[in-house]
Write a protein that holds these residues in place. Structure first.
Motif, PDB file in Angstrom:
ATOM      1  N   ILE A 158      47.911  -1.779  -3.831  1.00 15.94           N
ATOM      2  CA  ILE A 158      47.069  -2.733  -4.566  1.00 15.94           C
ATOM      3  C   ILE A 158      45.976  -1.990  -5.329  1.00 15.94           C
ATOM      4  O   ILE A 158      45.717  -2.264  -6.512  1.00 15.94           O
ATOM      5  CB  ILE A 158      46.450  -3.761  -3.593  1.00 15.94           C
ATOM      6  CG1 ILE A 158      47.547  -4.639  -2.987  1.00 15.94           C
ATOM      7  CG2 ILE A 158      45.414  -4.623  -4.322  1.00 15.94           C
ATOM      8  CD1 ILE A 158      47.071  -5.529  -1.863  1.00 15.94           C
ATOM      9  N   ARG A 159      45.333  -1.037  -4.666  1.00 20.31           N
ATOM     10  CA  ARG A 159      44.252  -0.286  -5.326  1.00 20.31           C
ATOM     11  C   ARG A 159      44.781   0.552  -6.490  1.00 20.31           C
ATOM     12  O   ARG A 159      44.119   0.708  -7.516  1.00 20.31           O
ATOM     13  CB  ARG A 159      43.538   0.599  -4.300  1.00 20.31           C
ATOM     14  CG  ARG A 159      42.620  -0.214  -3.374  1.00 20.31           C
ATOM     15  CD  ARG A 159      41.718   0.657  -2.518  1.00 20.31           C
ATOM     16  NE  ARG A 159      42.393   1.132  -1.316  1.00 20.31           N
ATOM     17  CZ  ARG A 159      42.846   2.347  -1.111  1.00 20.31           C
ATOM     18  NH1 ARG A 159      42.694   3.277  -2.064  1.00 20.31           N
ATOM     19  NH2 ARG A 159      43.438   2.695   0.012  1.00 20.31           N
ATOM     20  N   LEU A 160      45.998   1.076  -6.341  1.00 22.63           N
ATOM     21  CA  LEU A 160      46.606   1.812  -7.449  1.00 22.63           C
ATOM     22  C   LEU A 160      46.885   0.872  -8.623  1.00 22.63           C
ATOM     23  O   LEU A 160      46.766   1.268  -9.793  1.00 22.63           O
ATOM     24  CB  LEU A 160      47.901   2.481  -6.989  1.00 22.63           C
ATOM     25  CG  LEU A 160      47.751   3.756  -6.165  1.00 22.63           C
ATOM     26  CD1 LEU A 160      49.099   4.212  -5.623  1.00 22.63           C
ATOM     27  CD2 LEU A 160      47.130   4.871  -7.009  1.00 22.63           C
ATOM     28  N   SER A 161      47.257  -0.373  -8.312  1.00 24.31           N
ATOM     29  CA  SER A 161      47.481  -1.360  -9.372  1.00 24.31           C
ATOM     30  C   SER A 161      46.192  -1.648 -10.124  1.00 24.31           C
ATOM     31  O   SER A 161      46.199  -1.885 -11.345  1.00 24.31           O
ATOM     32  CB  SER A 161      48.036  -2.661  -8.773  1.00 24.31           C
ATOM     33  OG  SER A 161      49.278  -2.437  -8.135  1.00 24.31           O
ATOM     34  N   ILE A 162      45.084  -1.618  -9.398  1.00 20.92           N
ATOM     35  CA  ILE A 162      43.773  -1.787 -10.039  1.00 20.92           C
ATOM     36  C   ILE A 162      43.455  -0.568 -10.896  1.00 20.92           C
ATOM     37  O   ILE A 162      43.041  -0.693 -12.053  1.00 20.92           O
ATOM     38  CB  ILE A 162      42.679  -2.000  -8.978  1.00 20.92           C
ATOM     39  CG1 ILE A 162      42.953  -3.273  -8.169  1.00 20.92           C
ATOM     40  CG2 ILE A 162      41.296  -2.069  -9.632  1.00 20.92           C
ATOM     41  CD1 ILE A 162      42.066  -3.432  -6.952  1.00 20.92           C
ATOM     42  N   ASP A 163      43.671   0.618 -10.336  1.00 24.35           N
ATOM     43  CA  ASP A 163      43.387   1.865 -11.067  1.00 24.35           C
ATOM     44  C   ASP A 163      44.226   1.992 -12.330  1.00 24.35           C
ATOM     45  O   ASP A 163      43.758   2.534 -13.338  1.00 24.35           O
ATOM     46  CB  ASP A 163      43.654   3.075 -10.158  1.00 24.35           C
ATOM     47  CG  ASP A 163      42.689   3.156  -8.986  1.00 24.35           C
ATOM     48  OD1 ASP A 163      41.629   2.494  -9.040  1.00 24.35           O
ATOM     49  OD2 ASP A 163      43.003   3.859  -8.006  1.00 24.35           O
ATOM     50  N   GLU A 164      45.471   1.491 -12.265  1.00 20.24           N
ATOM     51  CA  GLU A 164      46.359   1.586 -13.426  1.00 20.24           C
ATOM     52  C   GLU A 164      46.083   0.508 -14.465  1.00 20.24           C
ATOM     53  O   GLU A 164      46.696   0.484 -15.524  1.00 20.24           O
ATOM     54  CB  GLU A 164      47.824   1.487 -12.970  1.00 20.24           C
ATOM     55  CG  GLU A 164      48.309   2.664 -12.140  1.00 20.24           C
ATOM     56  CD  GLU A 164      48.301   3.956 -12.923  1.00 20.24           C
ATOM     57  OE1 GLU A 164      48.768   3.947 -14.086  1.00 20.24           O
ATOM     58  OE2 GLU A 164      47.822   4.974 -12.394  1.00 20.24           O
ATOM     59  N   GLY A 165      45.158  -0.387 -14.156  1.00 22.52           N
ATOM     60  CA  GLY A 165      44.812  -1.432 -15.111  1.00 22.52           C
ATOM     61  C   GLY A 165      45.727  -2.637 -15.071  1.00 22.52           C
ATOM     62  O   GLY A 165      45.647  -3.513 -15.940  1.00 22.52           O
ATOM     63  N   HIS A 166      46.615  -2.716 -14.066  1.00 22.84           N
ATOM     64  CA  HIS A 166      47.517  -3.863 -13.965  1.00 22.84           C
ATOM     65  C   HIS A 166      46.815  -5.071 -13.335  1.00 22.84           C
ATOM     66  O   HIS A 166      47.141  -6.205 -13.654  1.00 22.84           O
ATOM     67  CB  HIS A 166      48.755  -3.497 -13.128  1.00 22.84           C
ATOM     68  CG  HIS A 166      49.500  -2.330 -13.655  1.00 22.84           C
ATOM     69  ND1 HIS A 166      50.362  -1.567 -12.886  1.00 22.84           N
ATOM     70  CD2 HIS A 166      49.521  -1.763 -14.889  1.00 22.84           C
ATOM     71  CE1 HIS A 166      50.877  -0.595 -13.617  1.00 22.84           C
ATOM     72  NE2 HIS A 166      50.377  -0.697 -14.827  1.00 22.84           N
ATOM     73  N   LEU A 167      45.890  -4.806 -12.448  1.00 28.77           N
ATOM     74  CA  LEU A 167      45.108  -5.863 -11.807  1.00 28.77           C
ATOM     75  C   LEU A 167      43.644  -5.711 -12.206  1.00 28.77           C
ATOM     76  O   LEU A 167      43.186  -4.619 -12.522  1.00 28.77           O
ATOM     77  CB  LEU A 167      45.245  -5.792 -10.281  1.00 28.77           C
ATOM     78  CG  LEU A 167      46.658  -5.937  -9.714  1.00 28.77           C
ATOM     79  CD1 LEU A 167      46.632  -5.822  -8.190  1.00 28.77           C
ATOM     80  CD2 LEU A 167      47.302  -7.257 -10.136  1.00 28.77           C
ATOM     81  N   ARG A 168      42.920  -6.812 -12.171  1.00 28.55           N
ATOM     82  CA  ARG A 168      41.520  -6.810 -12.583  1.00 28.55           C
ATOM     83  C   ARG A 168      40.699  -5.837 -11.743  1.00 28.55           C
ATOM     84  O   ARG A 168      40.963  -5.618 -10.555  1.00 28.55           O
ATOM     85  CB  ARG A 168      40.912  -8.211 -12.459  1.00 28.55           C
ATOM     86  CG  ARG A 168      41.538  -9.267 -13.332  1.00 28.55           C
ATOM     87  CD  ARG A 168      40.595 -10.473 -13.441  1.00 28.55           C
ATOM     88  NE  ARG A 168      39.965 -10.795 -12.181  1.00 28.55           N
ATOM     89  CZ  ARG A 168      40.397 -11.719 -11.315  1.00 28.55           C
ATOM     90  NH1 ARG A 168      41.517 -12.385 -11.589  1.00 28.55           N
ATOM     91  NH2 ARG A 168      39.744 -11.963 -10.202  1.00 28.55           N
TER      92      ARG A 168
END
Length: 228
Positions: A158-168
């Protein structure tokens, strides 16, 4: 004519014999553990006993006891084996996906498939939590440790999804983890206990709705290219 005497036959080296004995012991232990995992999947960790395992494997109780010195040690070994297979089936294939949302989706999808397969047996993580939620000790500690390791892997995705800009950027990773884990618990309950049709599809729909709450873009837009 001179007769040359043949050299005496070589004796087996003690090291070679010990290696073969060790290999046989490991194979026997693996066979016992396989049977124990099957028993635990259907009867729970509390259903495991040296006697029941001896009957299933057609071994003596002393033979089983030689590999697992106690019922507690047997239960912990089963938990570790289950976790290893869980990682091999779900975690390791999923982490080969691109970082961010593709990896998170792969983790969830493989988890759903695993639950679907376990409907006729049972998830040791879930059944074990019911059995040992209020029973402190090494077995509970081992089970909780494995579950925390899996949750940590999900939160990291989840945190990687945030870092990659996929999640807010303001996404609460622990809250999202809680919601996703809740879907799996609901799936297991409705599909295994209530035998309700369509539970798997509802779990997938629930995941899409959770993700949509945290997306930085609309679901139709492809995420930006991610480096591994």
């Amino acid at each position: 004519m001179t007769v040359t005497s043949l050299p005496p036959p070589r004796k087996r080296s003690s090291a070679s014999a010990a290696a073969r004995s060790l290999q046989k012991g490991q194979q026997t232990r693996a066979a016992i553990l396989e049977a124990a995992l099957g028993l635990a999947s259907h009867m729970g960790l509390e259903g495991l006993s040296i006697g029941a395992l001896a009957e299933v494997t057609q071994m003596s109780k002393s033979g089983v006891f030689a590999h697992f010195g106690s019922r507690e040690e047997l239960q912990i070994a089963v938990i570790r084996e289950y976790h290893q297979r869980f990682e091999e089936e779900i975690f390791f294939p999923a982490v080969r996906e691109a970082r961010g949302l593709p990896r998170l989706r792969a983790l969830f999808e493989r988890w759903v498939k695993r639950v679907s397969v376990e409907l006729d047996s049972g998830c040791i993580y879930i059944s074990g939590a019911v059995e040992f939620d209020d029973r402190p000790g090494p077995v509970r500690d081992a089970l909780a440790s494995m579950v925390r390791a899996w949750q940590a892997a999900l939160e990291r995705a989840i945190r990687l999804s945030i870092d990659e800009g996929h999640l807010r950027a303001d996404t609460d990773s622990l809250q999202m983890l809680f919601e996703i884990h809740g879907l799996i618990l609901a799936l297991h309950h409705d599909a295994r206990f209530l035998r309700l049709p369509g539970a798997v599809d509802r779990a997938r729909t629930g995941f899409d709705r959770i993700v949509s709450l945290y997306l930085t873009t609309t679901p139709d837009r492809k995420p930006r290219a991610a480096t591994r």
